[in-house]
Design a protein around this motif. Sequence first.
Motif, PDB file in Angstrom:
ATOM      1  N   VAL A 387       0.829  -1.205   0.000  1.00  0.00           N
ATOM      2  CA  VAL A 387       0.000   0.000   0.000  1.00  0.00           C
ATOM      3  C   VAL A 387       0.860   1.251   0.000  1.00  0.00           C
ATOM      4  CG1 VAL A 387      -0.117   0.010   2.547  1.00  0.00           C
ATOM      5  CG2 VAL A 387      -1.779   1.314   1.239  1.00  0.00           C
ATOM      6  N   GLY A 388       0.325   2.317  -0.550  1.00  0.00           N
ATOM      7  CA  GLY A 388       0.930   3.635  -0.366  1.00  0.00           C
ATOM      8  C   GLY A 388       1.372   4.304  -1.632  1.00  0.00           C
ATOM      9  N   GLU A 389       1.710   3.546  -2.641  1.00  0.00           N
ATOM     10  CA  GLU A 389       2.161   4.124  -3.904  1.00  0.00           C
ATOM     11  C   GLU A 389       2.111   3.005  -4.943  1.00  0.00           C
ATOM     12  OE1 GLU A 389       6.480   4.762  -3.952  1.00  0.00           O
ATOM     13  OE2 GLU A 389       6.515   3.782  -2.009  1.00  0.00           O
ATOM     14  N   PRO A 390       2.188   3.371  -6.208  1.00  0.00           N
ATOM     15  CA  PRO A 390       2.208   2.314  -7.210  1.00  0.00           C
ATOM     16  C   PRO A 390       3.447   1.448  -6.981  1.00  0.00           C
ATOM     17  CG  PRO A 390       1.901   4.480  -8.233  1.00  0.00           C
ATOM     18  CD  PRO A 390       2.257   4.718  -6.797  1.00  0.00           C
ATOM     19  N   ILE A 391       3.276   0.145  -7.047  1.00  0.00           N
ATOM     20  CA  ILE A 391       4.437  -0.734  -6.861  1.00  0.00           C
ATOM     21  C   ILE A 391       5.003  -1.080  -8.235  1.00  0.00           C
ATOM     22  CG2 ILE A 391       2.935  -2.803  -6.568  1.00  0.00           C
ATOM     23  CD1 ILE A 391       5.267  -3.879  -4.721  1.00  0.00           C
ATOM     24  N   VAL A 411      -1.475  -8.860  -2.458  1.00  0.00           N
ATOM     25  CA  VAL A 411      -2.578  -7.930  -2.673  1.00  0.00           C
ATOM     26  C   VAL A 411      -2.027  -6.500  -2.681  1.00  0.00           C
ATOM     27  CG1 VAL A 411      -4.457  -9.415  -1.905  1.00  0.00           C
ATOM     28  CG2 VAL A 411      -3.196  -8.132  -0.190  1.00  0.00           C
ATOM     29  N   ASP A 412      -2.107  -5.880  -3.854  1.00  0.00           N
ATOM     30  CA  ASP A 412      -1.713  -4.473  -3.999  1.00  0.00           C
ATOM     31  C   ASP A 412      -2.976  -3.670  -3.758  1.00  0.00           C
ATOM     32  OD1 ASP A 412      -0.902  -1.966  -4.760  1.00  0.00           O
ATOM     33  OD2 ASP A 412      -0.581  -2.469  -6.871  1.00  0.00           O
ATOM     34  N   THR A 413      -2.990  -2.892  -2.684  1.00  0.00           N
ATOM     35  CA  THR A 413      -4.236  -2.248  -2.254  1.00  0.00           C
ATOM     36  C   THR A 413      -4.176  -0.758  -2.479  1.00  0.00           C
ATOM     37  OG1 THR A 413      -3.400  -1.950  -0.002  1.00  0.00           O
ATOM     38  CG2 THR A 413      -4.531  -4.024  -0.472  1.00  0.00           C
ATOM     39  N   TRP A 414      -5.090  -0.237  -3.281  1.00  0.00           N
ATOM     40  CA  TRP A 414      -5.159   1.218  -3.491  1.00  0.00           C
ATOM     41  C   TRP A 414      -6.240   1.802  -2.605  1.00  0.00           C
ATOM     42  CZ3 TRP A 414      -9.018   4.625  -4.489  1.00  0.00           C
ATOM     43  CH2 TRP A 414      -8.617   5.949  -4.713  1.00  0.00           C
ATOM     44  N   TRP A 415      -5.856   2.833  -1.883  1.00  0.00           N
ATOM     45  CA  TRP A 415      -6.828   3.597  -1.088  1.00  0.00           C
ATOM     46  C   TRP A 415      -6.159   4.862  -0.587  1.00  0.00           C
ATOM     47  CZ3 TRP A 415      -6.489   3.410   4.572  1.00  0.00           C
ATOM     48  CH2 TRP A 415      -5.462   2.577   5.055  1.00  0.00           C
ATOM     49  N   GLN A 416      -6.871   5.639   0.189  1.00  0.00           N
ATOM     50  CA  GLN A 416      -6.374   6.943   0.631  1.00  0.00           C
ATOM     51  C   GLN A 416      -6.862   7.243   2.052  1.00  0.00           C
ATOM     52  OE1 GLN A 416      -8.620   9.214  -2.373  1.00  0.00           O
ATOM     53  NE2 GLN A 416      -6.662   9.702  -3.326  1.00  0.00           N
ATOM     54  N   THR A 417      -6.225   8.232   2.668  1.00  0.00           N
ATOM     55  CA  THR A 417      -6.707   8.724   3.960  1.00  0.00           C
ATOM     56  C   THR A 417      -8.206   9.030   3.850  1.00  0.00           C
ATOM     57  OG1 THR A 417      -4.547   9.725   4.335  1.00  0.00           O
ATOM     58  CG2 THR A 417      -6.364  10.542   5.686  1.00  0.00           C
ATOM     59  N   GLU A 418      -8.602   9.618   2.739  1.00  0.00           N
ATOM     60  CA  GLU A 418      -9.996  10.039   2.560  1.00  0.00           C
ATOM     61  C   GLU A 418     -10.944   8.864   2.369  1.00  0.00           C
ATOM     62  OE1 GLU A 418      -7.356  11.113   0.985  1.00  0.00           O
ATOM     63  OE2 GLU A 418      -7.388  13.268   0.651  1.00  0.00           O
ATOM     64  N   GLY A 500      -7.849  12.129  -7.454  1.00  0.00           N
ATOM     65  CA  GLY A 500      -6.570  12.800  -7.674  1.00  0.00           C
ATOM     66  C   GLY A 500      -5.492  11.865  -8.198  1.00  0.00           C
ATOM     67  N   ASP A 501      -5.876  10.634  -8.532  1.00  0.00           N
ATOM     68  CA  ASP A 501      -4.926   9.671  -9.098  1.00  0.00           C
ATOM     69  C   ASP A 501      -5.286   9.399 -10.559  1.00  0.00           C
ATOM     70  OD1 ASP A 501      -4.510   9.190  -6.210  1.00  0.00           O
ATOM     71  OD2 ASP A 501      -3.282   7.524  -6.908  1.00  0.00           O
ATOM     72  N   GLY A 502      -4.270   9.096 -11.343  1.00  0.00           N
ATOM     73  CA  GLY A 502      -4.495   8.620 -12.698  1.00  0.00           C
ATOM     74  C   GLY A 502      -4.558   7.093 -12.674  1.00  0.00           C
ATOM     75  N   GLY A 515      -0.297   6.948 -10.459  1.00  0.00           N
ATOM     76  CA  GLY A 515       0.281   8.043  -9.676  1.00  0.00           C
ATOM     77  C   GLY A 515      -0.627   9.267  -9.656  1.00  0.00           C
ATOM     78  N   ARG A 516      -0.231  10.245  -8.874  1.00  0.00           N
ATOM     79  CA  ARG A 516      -1.055  11.440  -8.674  1.00  0.00           C
ATOM     80  C   ARG A 516      -1.078  12.294  -9.937  1.00  0.00           C
ATOM     81  NH1 ARG A 516      -4.133  11.664  -4.039  1.00  0.00           N
ATOM     82  NH2 ARG A 516      -4.360  13.832  -4.629  1.00  0.00           N
ATOM     83  N   ILE A 517      -2.187  12.970 -10.123  1.00  0.00           N
ATOM     84  CA  ILE A 517      -2.250  13.872 -11.269  1.00  0.00           C
ATOM     85  C   ILE A 517      -2.260  15.332 -10.797  1.00  0.00           C
ATOM     86  CG2 ILE A 517      -3.285  12.356 -12.995  1.00  0.00           C
ATOM     87  CD1 ILE A 517      -5.589  14.553 -11.247  1.00  0.00           C
ATOM     88  N   HIS A 526       4.781   8.724   1.799  1.00  0.00           N
ATOM     89  CA  HIS A 526       4.254   9.832   2.600  1.00  0.00           C
ATOM     90  C   HIS A 526       3.755  10.921   1.676  1.00  0.00           C
ATOM     91  CE1 HIS A 526       6.007   7.799   5.880  1.00  0.00           C
ATOM     92  NE2 HIS A 526       7.245   8.172   5.662  1.00  0.00           N
ATOM     93  N   ARG A 527       2.558  11.394   1.954  1.00  0.00           N
ATOM     94  CA  ARG A 527       1.968  12.432   1.112  1.00  0.00           C
ATOM     95  C   ARG A 527       2.435  13.808   1.530  1.00  0.00           C
ATOM     96  NH1 ARG A 527      -4.415  11.478   0.630  1.00  0.00           N
ATOM     97  NH2 ARG A 527      -4.477  13.651   0.059  1.00  0.00           N
ATOM     98  N   LEU A 528       2.916  14.576   0.575  1.00  0.00           N
ATOM     99  CA  LEU A 528       3.296  15.964   0.849  1.00  0.00           C
ATOM    100  C   LEU A 528       2.909  16.775  -0.370  1.00  0.00           C
ATOM    101  CD1 LEU A 528       6.879  15.307   2.189  1.00  0.00           C
ATOM    102  CD2 LEU A 528       5.059  16.403   3.495  1.00  0.00           C
TER     103      LEU A 528
HETATM  104  C1  WTA Z   1      -1.184   6.543  -3.386  1.00  0.00           C
HETATM  105  C2  WTA Z   1      -2.375   5.722   1.959  1.00  0.00           C
HETATM  106  C3  WTA Z   1      -0.845   3.175  -6.225  1.00  0.00           C
HETATM  107  C4  WTA Z   1      -2.221   7.235  -4.250  1.00  0.00           C
HETATM  108  C5  WTA Z   1      -3.267   4.501   2.196  1.00  0.00           C
HETATM  109  C6  WTA Z   1      -3.193   7.794  -3.248  1.00  0.00           C
HETATM  110  C7  WTA Z   1      -1.293   4.175  -4.210  1.00  0.00           C
HETATM  111  C8  WTA Z   1      -2.287   8.160  -2.096  1.00  0.00           C
HETATM  112  C9  WTA Z   1      -1.593   2.922  -3.637  1.00  0.00           C
HETATM  113  C10 WTA Z   1      -2.982   8.134  -0.775  1.00  0.00           C
HETATM  114  C11 WTA Z   1      -1.456   1.752  -4.461  1.00  0.00           C
HETATM  115  C12 WTA Z   1      -1.892   4.474  -2.145  1.00  0.00           C
HETATM  116  N1  WTA Z   1      -1.075   1.942  -5.742  1.00  0.00           N
HETATM  117  N2  WTA Z   1      -0.923   4.289  -5.500  1.00  0.00           N
HETATM  118  N3  WTA Z   1      -1.662   0.535  -4.006  1.00  0.00           N
HETATM  119  N4  WTA Z   1      -1.949   3.142  -2.352  1.00  0.00           N
HETATM  120  N5  WTA Z   1      -1.477   5.106  -3.241  1.00  0.00           N
HETATM  121  O1  WTA Z   1      -3.679   9.225   1.959  1.00  0.00           O
HETATM  122  O2  WTA Z   1      -1.600   8.270  -4.977  1.00  0.00           O
HETATM  123  O3  WTA Z   1      -1.349   8.480   2.611  1.00  0.00           O
HETATM  124  O4  WTA Z   1      -3.917   8.902  -3.718  1.00  0.00           O
HETATM  125  O5  WTA Z   1      -3.151   6.863   1.992  1.00  0.00           O
HETATM  126  O6  WTA Z   1      -1.246   7.178  -2.124  1.00  0.00           O
HETATM  127  O7  WTA Z   1      -2.067   8.327   0.272  1.00  0.00           O
HETATM  128  P1  WTA Z   1      -2.539   8.286   1.778  1.00  0.00           P
END
Ligand code: WTA
Length: 656
Positions: A387-391, A411-418, A500-502, A515-517, A526-528
Amino acid sequence: MPEVKLEAWLEETRQFAPSPAFAADANAQPGIYEAAISDPAAWWRTQAYRLVWDQPPTQTLEWDSPNARWFGDGTLNASVNCVDRHVAAGRGDKVAFHWVADAEGDERTITYRDLLSMVSQTAHALTELGVQKGDRVAVYMPMIPEAVVAMLAIVRVGAAHSVVFGGFSADALASRINDSDCRFVVTADGAFRRGSISPLKPAVDEALASCPGVKSVLVVRRTGAEVGWVDGRDHWWHDVVERQSTTHLPEFFEAEHLLFLMYTSGTTGTPKGIYHTTAGYLVGAATTYFNVLDAKPESDVSWTAADIGWITGHSYIVYGPLINGMTQVLYEGLPDSGGQDRWWRIIEKYGVTVLYTAPTTIRMLMKWGEDIPRAHDLGSLRLLGTVGEPINPEAWMWYREHVGGNRCPIVDTWWQTETGTMMIAPLPGITATKPGAAMRALPGIGVDIVDNDGNSVGNGEAGYLVLTAPWPSMARGIYGDPERFRSTYWSRFPGRYFAGDGAKRDENGDIWLLGRIDDVMNISGHRLSTTEVEHSLVGHPAVAEAAVVGASDELTGQAIVAFVTLKQSALVDGDDQTELIESLRRHVATTISPIAKPRQIILTPELPKTRSGKIMRRLLLDVAEHRSLGDVTTLTDPTVVNMIATLMTSHSANDD
Ligand code: WTA
């Protein structure tokens, strides 16, 4: 539109079929998608029974975009769901946490019964200090059991936690405390990182100089370092908590009661307090943990290697696993505290079965070499997550082969704080996996990929990722700023959530994140925001103007490159320049966090601007990534960008 870098991989990509052995026993069984698709609200209503309620809900969803109420008439207590229920069901002796300290040999075992006693005592202590239902409490802690206990005790009494990552500076802490008007802070004297002490209480003291609203600070003694003390305001945990009763009668709160705030970076300079409420968030955390991380409380030892200061720690160390009654490893240190084999020794010792971590860590472990994991028995592992960024596919394959022994699904998991909890991920045992793809929307989640006009794009085309329907764990707002919530997420494509992701779908319709757009950078997961770092740099007395970009970096995903023009009075050369660059980097570390320190700072007499005066960040990104420069005709002075490119190559990276 994001650049598509995955084309080559898609062509020849390898696909791993769901493992029959895993599938036979997986929590998620075929039919789950169909059940959810036919009636998502009804499907979520059945998931709500993963929780214990005081008043079970009769309502499911009220939706008036962007405002959602889930399970609106239910009442419950989050900490009862995480702790009391397991003790009541006779599982009090089950280990909740194997806590492993930064230092070798320092370990604690905490059962669910222990956890209940600790949470109960802390709840009483918080009440004694004046914490009430509806208050916000800042938590600025190392990865110690008391951090989890504090979070659970805060929500037990109906207050909300706002956990601030211990790596954030005093300034960053102060702005978060003030934005949400926290009256209380829970902290420790310091944290251990690879044997050395990083102070926390001193940062709290510094922050509180500008937070007049804070009445009490509760301090855990962790390092024993001497710390400043304000009588009447500061209280030692061991004085106030340990003398309290170990039983505590919980109150029950409404489903939509504020559970926590988590500050995260957006595209503007000020981090936003993402607002999560109780029932929907807990249903999302419990359900995704059960299905995606395949919770087997009887036999698993799970390890989410993340910090509780981020959303991953909230959802998949605290709420998701505890609701499911898991036994977990909670680790205080860095991956190389005590040696580069520390992780593998922990996995071996505790028989870890499920490991969930970030691509940036995998790349670091990969850099240290496969001989290190190979020397350990990792046979207990059965499932891996990221989790956290594209792998990148190389890291994915390394993880599969050298950690998972080619046996564990990834499991590659995409999600966000929101989003609060996982949105896109394979279901192990059901979904095939591909190196680098997050694959499919989870049951109950609606995903689309759209063009500028909001129309779905075809397979193979990149577009904007949107979520098409409300889900239980969705953020309910930005603290104190409902308009910003609407305009950031819900107005670009009305009625749909703009992530906010492509993303793109491949020829089989499987989802790849690109990744982010926007101007949000992802540094080691870490998001900044670029603006946040620019504001910090411009706050330095020598700086006239600053432009920041996130350049791709092999290890950290992205790295910060800053282009800075100095005030006339501050112009320097030679060694003085090196020193100034160092002081600028330190300035960013102290105003935001060491994570935000630019990898490289280029001092330049000018920044490239369009005729309307906008800084051309795209061009600066090309420069930072050493690409040839495209069309520069809209610039006021095209020579500026060439000059910067030359400066860039003459400065070596000023990294630590
Ligand atoms: C990125 C972390 C690709 C994405 C849980 C998202 C990912 C931002 C993935 C959220 C993934 C998180 N593949 N990108 N599996 N997981 N991201 O809020 O850009 O710290 O919008 O939450 O991380 O980061 P946040």
